[in-house]
Every structure is written in structure tokens, then in C-alpha cells.
Design a protein around this motif. Structure first.
Motif, PDB file in Angstrom:
ATOM      1  N   VAL A  70      27.984  15.750  -0.591  1.00  0.00           N
ATOM      2  CA  VAL A  70      27.860  17.189  -0.962  1.00  0.00           C
ATOM      3  C   VAL A  70      28.884  17.345  -1.988  1.00  0.00           C
ATOM      4  CG1 VAL A  70      27.940  19.451  -0.152  1.00  0.00           C
ATOM      5  CG2 VAL A  70      27.165  17.997   1.112  1.00  0.00           C
ATOM      6  N   GLY A  71      29.856  17.145  -1.980  1.00  0.00           N
ATOM      7  CA  GLY A  71      30.975  17.345  -3.350  1.00  0.00           C
ATOM      8  C   GLY A  71      30.343  16.615  -4.403  1.00  0.00           C
ATOM      9  N   LEU A  72      29.762  15.310  -4.358  1.00  0.00           N
ATOM     10  CA  LEU A  72      29.265  14.488  -5.454  1.00  0.00           C
ATOM     11  C   LEU A  72      28.294  15.465  -6.170  1.00  0.00           C
ATOM     12  CD1 LEU A  72      29.318  11.022  -4.161  1.00  0.00           C
ATOM     13  CD2 LEU A  72      30.587  11.845  -5.879  1.00  0.00           C
ATOM     14  N   CYS A  73      27.348  16.063  -5.543  1.00  0.00           N
ATOM     15  CA  CYS A  73      26.140  16.839  -5.807  1.00  0.00           C
ATOM     16  C   CYS A  73      26.630  17.918  -6.833  1.00  0.00           C
ATOM     17  CB  CYS A  73      25.253  17.162  -4.802  1.00  0.00           C
ATOM     18  SG  CYS A  73      24.765  16.099  -3.795  1.00  0.00           S
ATOM     19  N   ALA A  85      17.816  15.487  -5.501  1.00  0.00           N
ATOM     20  CA  ALA A  85      17.519  14.377  -6.483  1.00  0.00           C
ATOM     21  C   ALA A  85      16.301  14.494  -7.322  1.00  0.00           C
ATOM     22  CB  ALA A  85      17.348  12.846  -5.693  1.00  0.00           C
ATOM     23  N   LEU A  86      15.207  15.042  -6.514  1.00  0.00           N
ATOM     24  CA  LEU A  86      13.860  15.143  -7.048  1.00  0.00           C
ATOM     25  C   LEU A  86      13.967  16.435  -7.994  1.00  0.00           C
ATOM     26  CD1 LEU A  86      11.581  14.764  -4.031  1.00  0.00           C
ATOM     27  CD2 LEU A  86      12.034  13.116  -5.930  1.00  0.00           C
ATOM     28  N   VAL A 105      21.722   9.732  -5.124  1.00  0.00           N
ATOM     29  CA  VAL A 105      22.814  10.814  -5.268  1.00  0.00           C
ATOM     30  C   VAL A 105      23.924  10.244  -5.745  1.00  0.00           C
ATOM     31  CG1 VAL A 105      24.081  12.665  -4.231  1.00  0.00           C
ATOM     32  CG2 VAL A 105      21.742  12.829  -4.166  1.00  0.00           C
ATOM     33  N   VAL A 106      24.564   9.447  -4.933  1.00  0.00           N
ATOM     34  CA  VAL A 106      25.814   8.465  -5.077  1.00  0.00           C
ATOM     35  C   VAL A 106      25.680   7.856  -6.598  1.00  0.00           C
ATOM     36  CG1 VAL A 106      27.538   6.907  -4.255  1.00  0.00           C
ATOM     37  CG2 VAL A 106      26.486   8.739  -2.740  1.00  0.00           C
ATOM     38  N   GLY A 107      24.531   7.035  -6.253  1.00  0.00           N
ATOM     39  CA  GLY A 107      24.307   6.067  -7.706  1.00  0.00           C
ATOM     40  C   GLY A 107      24.299   6.857  -9.002  1.00  0.00           C
ATOM     41  N   LEU A 108      23.725   7.953  -8.902  1.00  0.00           N
ATOM     42  CA  LEU A 108      23.618   8.867 -10.173  1.00  0.00           C
ATOM     43  C   LEU A 108      24.834   9.482 -10.504  1.00  0.00           C
ATOM     44  CD1 LEU A 108      21.471   9.828 -12.454  1.00  0.00           C
ATOM     45  CD2 LEU A 108      21.075  11.979 -11.009  1.00  0.00           C
ATOM     46  N   ALA A 109      25.718   9.895  -9.649  1.00  0.00           N
ATOM     47  CA  ALA A 109      26.858  10.337 -10.046  1.00  0.00           C
ATOM     48  C   ALA A 109      27.868   9.495 -10.698  1.00  0.00           C
ATOM     49  CB  ALA A 109      27.381  11.108  -8.603  1.00  0.00           C
TER      50      ALA A 109
END
Length: 597
Positions: free
Chosen positions: A512-515, A87-88, A176-180
Motif C-alpha cells: 500500500v505504501g508502494l502505491c 494498476a489498471l 504494483v511492486v514491479g512497476l514501483a
């Protein structure tokens, strides 16, 4: 880029086109019967199991949870830190300037309201519940592997451990989830579904098929049970407030069920009123009350001690971070495994169980912000607020404990009231705490109801009231039933928390898949492609200029070839005259041009 003009002369190349601002508005939200039906049936099945075989539920979930934490704890530890780094990195990279929406689009909500809604949905009840109890617990019983020499060092260790659990790591998971989801929805024009984010990895057909439906069902399942467990904690704390004020001798299940019933009606009414009218209004009220309570405790409490504790806590957190990040069952020290099961690994699994709900809700309210703004707001702002909150309430509790004015042996839900009893107007502040918990209950539950409605209706940003009410009532019913079968002491709620963690554990892999999917999407973002193509074009032009003109040349922008292959007519602004030549020894660039040497 020469070959991408339409007959009317407009641009059609993906690099030049503006990205979609969001999914096409549907005439009416349509319920996905497979997602909605399966999630509802599974939820009801677990409720029936808990109501008819409580002991079996507790036994099975406890054993499964123990095995998951002991055998898979390392995965939670590695993934949690990985999400922080990812995220950073996104915020500081070239991707940070990408807008979660159309280019130049303004944020939908004011920054102060955005932060208030995000904070209320993410950790409102948790901070009220653990604001005193966690620092006090680590102060009286330091984590394994630490050996504080005195009370001051014990306080530093307690604050560092608490901040480790409540700042960067949990909010990075939410980010991570929100951004994706926000990028996929508002930038790529996909439906607001977790499954839609996986389109770059599994393809649109599978994302819209049963593979995607399974992901969305798990998201609803984790959201419902995760919310119900946390809301149950809130009900326990309100009940403890009644006891602390002397209004009731003891808290029974009847009172707790009544509290949940009243608040369920409130949050359902808030949910159907819409985000702008309901959640934003409640969140703003709660933020004012929370700030007022924190300022009051700061002023009447050990103010100088709290101010000293702020920088000390930051330093202790930074200094102890390597040890805390690397603490696993393989660490030396007696009782490490049991401690991790009760604290760090439990927290990581618990936050992951909330990511479908909090991440989707944060995405919903973050349209128009850049990735850099999103990460900064979602991670750094709440982390700073958490630091101040724990310093005020946890610091006050440890200061009282160190002065033998607090027993430190009260229940977790009652320790905040124990601290307030040591200061003036304790009755008023205790009532404010119960109101705060109640509003956090309402704002968190109605946000969860809207998110579950969105997942049930193919990603609709405005799910129908019927579906929202259904999930809202079911959330309240699950919390009430689990408290009822637990005799009001939270035992059954603990079993429910275990089930929630087990149900949400697969989301570690999903995240992890979202990333991976988000990174693949960002690499093909129109803004990034334009920058890459521009850089390549300039580098090529400079190389050719150096080879052909020995470094003495100019770069000018002019029209490209037409569709029929003929050269574009020269223009006064962008083309050199036919008889113009490049000078052998050019010392200054021509006006409105770029000179490279």
C-alpha cells in the motif's frame, strides 16, 4: 520557465531536462553487511528451529496463521482488489505513456522473451501443480455459498473460482511492486531496492538508513522462504511423476533431496551465467515445451468442450466476480471461514509473499517499456495464458471426472499425471511434465537468487557471483531440509509455507505504501510536469487573448526573456514584426500559428 537557463544557454529546468535512465554504474557491487548478515542469520535460525523442533514449528506457525487469516483476512481481500484497480488505472491514465527509462528508450528484451521470463518466474511451478488439481477440487467440492444445479454449472463455478485466484489479482500484486521498482530505478535513477521506492514518503536519508534496511531484509526473508516452499512443491510433483510412471513404488525423502540437489546445481549455474544467457534461454525452452504439452492435450482431449469452456469461463468469472471479491468470513454459508483459509485468503497472502521476488525480477527485465505496456504485459498477457491453461488441463480433468474416468481423489501433485494417463503416449508426456517442472524450478530459483543478491548489494543490477551462489545454495538447502524433516510428505513444507505467509504478511502494508509513493513520484514526472505546464500556459494565453482582444488573437511561440531581464531579440520565425497588428475580424489563422477564438 523563463528563469531556468544556464549561462551557456542550455536548459536546466526539471520540466525540460531528460529524466535519469537509471542508477549510476558503480565500479563494483558492494555488499550491505547489515542487510546481508541479518537476513542470513534469521534464515539460518529458522532452518535450525525447523530441523531441531519440527513439532513446535508446525504448532506455532499453524496457530499464528489461523489468527492472521481469521482476524486479518478482510485486509487481504480489500488490498488484493485495490491493487487490481490501481494498476489498471495507471495503465489507462495519463501516466500510461511514461517510459520506464529514458525518453524513447527501447525495451531491453524482445517481447516474447520478456513474457516467457516473466511467466516462468511468476507462476511456472504453480500452474503445473494446480492446473488440474484446483479446477477439479472446486468441481467435486463447490465453494461455500454456491449451489450448482448440475455438472455444467459446477464446471462454470470451478473455472470462475480458479481464474479469480490465478489471473488479475495475483498479477496485479506483482505489477504494483514491479512497476514501483522499475520506475524508481530506471526513471528516477535510484538504486534497485524496494526501500528506495519509499524515498518520496520517508525521505532519502531514512530510505538509505535502517528504515530502508528493515524493508530490504524482510524482502530477502520472504523471497527465500517463499521460493523454497514453492520449489518444494515442484520436487514433490517430480517425485509423483516417478511414481506415476512406475519407475518407483513410492517417493521417499532420499529421492526428493536428490532431485533438489541436482536442480540446485543447475539453477546456481544458470544464475551465475546472467539473465540474458541463463534465465532467458531456459524460459524460452520452457515456453516451447509448455505450449507443446498444452496443444497436445487440447488435440487428444475434448477439444470442442475446451473451446466451449473458454468463453463460458470468462462469462462465469465476470458474473461471479462481485460475489468472489466480497466473500469474507462474514459471508453467509457454513464453512466459509475454513474455505477462505484454505483458498482465497491463503492465496492472497501467498502471492504477497512472492511480490518482492517476482516484482523485482519483472522490474529488472522491463526497462524501456511504458507503464501501459508494462501493466498490459504483466497483468493481461499472463491472465490470458492462465485462462487457456486452466481451460485445457482443468477442463480435461473435469470432463474425465464427469465421465467417471477419473477418481478425483488423487494427491494434488499427482492429479496431472492421472489425467495424462488417460491419453496416448502418457509416458512421454509425463516425462515432459517433469522436465517442465524442473526447468521452472531452475528459472524461478535462479531469478530469486539474483534478486536476493541485488537486495544484498545495495541494488546492484549485476550482483557478484559469490552472493548469488550463496543465496541459491541456501534456497535449495531450505527446501531440502524442510522436505527431509517432513518425512517427504510435505507436512513440514506446509509449516514452512505458514511461516512464509506470516513473514510476508507485513508486505500488505508495504505494498500500500508502494502505491502511495509511486503515485507521488508519477505526479512529479518530467513528462507529466511538461504536459501540466503546457496546458496551464495555453489556458492562460487563451484567457488573456479573449479578455484583451475579444477572442480575436493568435498564439505564437517565441523566445523568452534573457537572464539579465532584457527582452530576447525578435526572430523571424517566432516574433511578430513591430508594426504588425492583430486584425479586428480575423477569419483564418496565419501560417505556422495557432488561432484561438
Amino acid at each position: 520557465m523563463n528563469e531556468t537557463r544556464e549561462r551557456n544557454g542550455s536548459r536546466s529546468h526539471p520540466v525540460e531536462a531528460e529524466p535519469p535512465g537509471g542508477p549510476a554504474a558503480a565500479a563494483r557491487p558492494r555488499t550491505d553487511l547489515a542487510v546481508f548478515g541479518v537476513a542470513a542469520v534469521l534464515t539460518l535460525a529458522f532452518v535450525v528451529w525447523g530441523a531441531t523442533a519440527t513439532d513446535t514449528l508446525e504448532s506455532v506457525s499453524g496457530k499464528l496463521l489461523d489468527g492472521t487469516i481469521r482476524n486479518g483476512g478482510w485486509a487481504f481481500v480489500l488490498a488484493a482488489s485495490g491493487f487490481v484497480v490501481f494498476a489498471l488505472w495507471l495503465a489507462m491514465s495519463r501516466y500510461g505513456r511514461i517510459t520506464l527509462g529514458e525518453e524513447g528508450e527501447q525495451p531491453e528484451f524482445r517481447t516474447i522473451s520478456w513474457i516467457a521470463m516473466m511467466f516462468s518466474a511468476g507462476m511456472g511451478i504453480g500452474l503445473m501443480f494446480y492446473g488440474v488439481s484446483e479446477p477439479l477440487s472446486h468441481f467435486t467440492t463447490p465453494p461455500p455459498g454456491t449451489d450448482p444445479a448440475d455438472a455444467n454449472e459446477a464446471m462454470e463455478t470451478a473455472m470462475a473460482t480458479t481464474l479469480f485466484h490465478w489471473t488479475l489479482h495475483p498479477w496485479a500484486m506483482y505489477a504494483v511492486v514491479g512497476l514501483a521498482i522499475a520506475y524508481s530505478t530506471f526513471r528516477r535513477g535510484r538504486r534497485q531496492l524496494i526501500s528506495a521506492v519509499f524515498t518520496p514518503l520517508i525521505g532519502e536519508r531514512r530510505a538509505n538508513g535502517w528504515g530502508g534496511r528493515v524493508i530490504d531484509i524482510l524482502a530477502i526473508f520472504a523471497t527465500l522462504f517463499g521460493s523454497a516452499a514453492s520449489l518444494g512443491l515442484g520436487a514433490l510433483q517430480i517425485g509423483s511423476g516417478f511414481t506415476g510412471l512406475g519407475w518407483m513404488g513410492s517417493v521417499g525423502t532420499g529421492l526428493l533431496v536428490a532431485v533438489i540437489a541436482v536442480l540446485t546445481v543447475a539453477f546456481v549455474a544458470s544464475a551465475v551465467s546472467g539473465i540474458a544467457k541463463g534465465i532467458q534461454w531456459l524460459s524460452n525452452i520452457n515456453m516451447v515445451l509448455a505450449v507443446s504439452l498444452a496443444v497436445f492435450v487440447f488435440l487428444v482431449g475434448p477439444s470442442i468442450f475446451i473451446l466451449d469452456l473458454l468463453p463460458t469461463s470468462i462469462g462465469a468469472f465476470v458474473g461471479d466476480l462481485p460475489q468472489m471479491v466480497g466473500r469474507t468470513e462474514a459471508s453467509s454459508g457454513e464453512g466459509v471461514a475454513d474455505w477462505l483459509a484454505g483458498w482465497t485468503v491463503f492465496y492472497w497472502a501467498w502471492w504477497i509473499s512472492w511480490t518482492p521476488f517476482v516484482g523485482m525480477f519483472i522490474a529488472r527485465i522491463s526497462r524501456g517499456r511504458t507503464i501501459r505496456q508494462f501493466v498490459g504485459g504483466v497483468i493481461l498477457v499472463p491472465s490470458t495464458v492462465s485462462l487457456v491453461w486452466f481451460a485445457i488441463f482443468g477442463g480435461s480433468a473435469m470432463h474425465l471426472q464427469d465421465g467417471d474416468r477419473l477418481s478425483g481423489a488423487g494427491t494434488a501433485q499427482g492429479q496431472l499425471f492421472d489425467v495424462l494417463q488417460q491419453y496416448p503416449v502418457a509416458t512421454v508426456t509425463s516425462v515432459v511434465v517433469m522436465i517442465l517442472v524442473g526447468i521452472f524450478f531452475v528459472s524461478g530459483a535462479d531469478a530469486a537468487s539474483i534478486v536476493m543478491g541485488t537486495l544484498s548489494q545495495r541494488g546492484s543490477l549485476e550482483p557478484t557471483r559469490t552472493v548469488v551462489v550463496f543465496w541459491g545454495v541456501l534456497t535449495g538447502a531450505v527446501a531440502a531440509i524442510m522436505l527431509l524433516i517432513g518425512g517427504g510428505k510435505g507436512d513440514a513444507l506446509t509449516g514452512l509455507q505458514n511461516l512464509t505467509i506470516l513473514a510476508a504478511a507485513p508486505f500488505t502494508v508495504v505494498m500500500v505504501g508502494l502505491c502511495v509513493a509511486l503515485n507521488r513520484d508519477l505526479r512529479q514526472d518530467p513528462l507529466i510536469i511538461r504536459g501540466r505546464k503546457g496546458k496551464e500556459a495555453i489556458e492562460t494565453a487563451v484567457m488573456v487573448g479573449h479578455e484583451k482582444y475579444d477572442g480575436d488573437f493568435e498564439l505564437r511561440i517565441g523566445p523568452t526573456a534573457c537572464n539579465d531581464g532584457t527582452e530576447a531579440p525578435p526572430s523571424e520565425e517566432s516574433a511578430l514584426p513591430e508594426d504588425s497588428t492583430l486584425p479586428e475580424e480575423s477569419t483564418e489563422p496565419a501560417p505556422s500559428s495557432t488561432s484561438a477564438r
